[in-house]
Design a protein around this motif. Sequence first.
Motif, PDB file in Angstrom:
ATOM      1  N   SER A  77       0.823  -1.211   0.000  1.00  0.00           N
ATOM      2  CA  SER A  77       0.000   0.000   0.000  1.00  0.00           C
ATOM      3  C   SER A  77       0.855   1.259   0.000  1.00  0.00           C
ATOM      4  O   SER A  77       0.592   2.205  -0.757  1.00  0.00           O
ATOM      5  N   LEU A  78       1.877   1.280   0.838  1.00  0.00           N
ATOM      6  CA  LEU A  78       2.754   2.453   0.898  1.00  0.00           C
ATOM      7  C   LEU A  78       3.540   2.620  -0.401  1.00  0.00           C
ATOM      8  O   LEU A  78       3.749   3.748  -0.864  1.00  0.00           O
ATOM      9  N   LEU A 118       1.258   4.224  -2.889  1.00  0.00           N
ATOM     10  CA  LEU A 118       1.132   5.658  -2.607  1.00  0.00           C
ATOM     11  C   LEU A 118       2.378   6.406  -3.067  1.00  0.00           C
ATOM     12  O   LEU A 118       2.279   7.457  -3.704  1.00  0.00           O
ATOM     13  N   SER A 119       3.534   5.872  -2.756  1.00  0.00           N
ATOM     14  CA  SER A 119       4.786   6.523  -3.142  1.00  0.00           C
ATOM     15  C   SER A 119       4.945   6.579  -4.652  1.00  0.00           C
ATOM     16  O   SER A 119       5.302   7.618  -5.213  1.00  0.00           O
ATOM     17  N   CYS A 143       2.875   9.295  -6.545  1.00  0.00           N
ATOM     18  CA  CYS A 143       3.170  10.709  -6.299  1.00  0.00           C
ATOM     19  C   CYS A 143       4.444  11.127  -7.021  1.00  0.00           C
ATOM     20  O   CYS A 143       5.443  10.414  -6.993  1.00  0.00           O
ATOM     21  N   CYS A 148      -2.118  16.661  -4.277  1.00  0.00           N
ATOM     22  CA  CYS A 148      -1.206  15.535  -4.011  1.00  0.00           C
ATOM     23  C   CYS A 148      -1.982  14.217  -4.053  1.00  0.00           C
ATOM     24  O   CYS A 148      -2.985  14.046  -3.357  1.00  0.00           O
ATOM     25  N   SER A 149      -1.500  13.299  -4.875  1.00  0.00           N
ATOM     26  CA  SER A 149      -2.201  12.018  -5.027  1.00  0.00           C
ATOM     27  C   SER A 149      -2.228  11.221  -3.728  1.00  0.00           C
ATOM     28  O   SER A 149      -3.168  10.474  -3.468  1.00  0.00           O
ATOM     29  N   ILE A 150      -1.208  11.368  -2.904  1.00  0.00           N
ATOM     30  CA  ILE A 150      -1.185  10.637  -1.633  1.00  0.00           C
ATOM     31  C   ILE A 150      -2.293  11.141  -0.726  1.00  0.00           C
ATOM     32  O   ILE A 150      -3.079  10.352  -0.181  1.00  0.00           O
ATOM     33  N   LEU A 193      -5.727   9.156   0.509  1.00  0.00           N
ATOM     34  CA  LEU A 193      -6.053   8.969   1.919  1.00  0.00           C
ATOM     35  C   LEU A 193      -7.381   9.622   2.292  1.00  0.00           C
ATOM     36  O   LEU A 193      -8.041   9.188   3.236  1.00  0.00           O
ATOM     37  N   ILE A 221      -5.576   4.510  -6.508  1.00  0.00           N
ATOM     38  CA  ILE A 221      -4.595   5.571  -6.314  1.00  0.00           C
ATOM     39  C   ILE A 221      -4.261   6.094  -7.694  1.00  0.00           C
ATOM     40  O   ILE A 221      -3.790   5.345  -8.552  1.00  0.00           O
ATOM     41  N   CYS A 268      -2.282   8.540 -10.330  1.00  0.00           N
ATOM     42  CA  CYS A 268      -1.019   9.246 -10.464  1.00  0.00           C
ATOM     43  C   CYS A 268      -1.277  10.714 -10.755  1.00  0.00           C
ATOM     44  O   CYS A 268      -2.255  11.080 -11.394  1.00  0.00           O
TER      45      CYS A 268
END
Length: 159
Positions: A106-107, A110-111, A114, A124-126, A130, A137, A139
Amino acid sequence: MYRIGELAKQCEVKADTLRFYEKHGLLTPSSRSDSGYRLYNDNDVERLRFILRAKAVGFTLAEITELLSIELDKSNWACADVKGLVDSKLAYVNERITELNHFQVSLQRLSDACCGGPESAEHCSILEALESNTDNIKCENHAHDHDASEYTKNCQSKG
């Protein structure tokens, strides 16, 4: 007989660790000197080593307390009892590994989604991921400081 500092040094721990174990009932000095120093014997050394080995494989203080009680009264316990404790701990560790692997994936998503650029975090996509109630998610659209074709390819592969 060993004073607390000598025992700590021999087992490569701090004296505070020994005091902590004493406070939690895991280790008790065999005696005290006339001046009140804690004194430990060879059995205490072995007990401390048992505690440290159990801690090194992941047992909690409560679990170590239970293992020590079995160790002190082996004849009234079955090997199956000890194995049950280990198997229970192993199942817990496996559950945690699965959970941590999920966190990692998952992280990473997210990384990867972004751009990590200097722009405002307003889009910000992160943060958007959230804030949303979906697992998708998306981009970010800006491809600054990146090779645009590589960035687009990465975003498309993430869905």
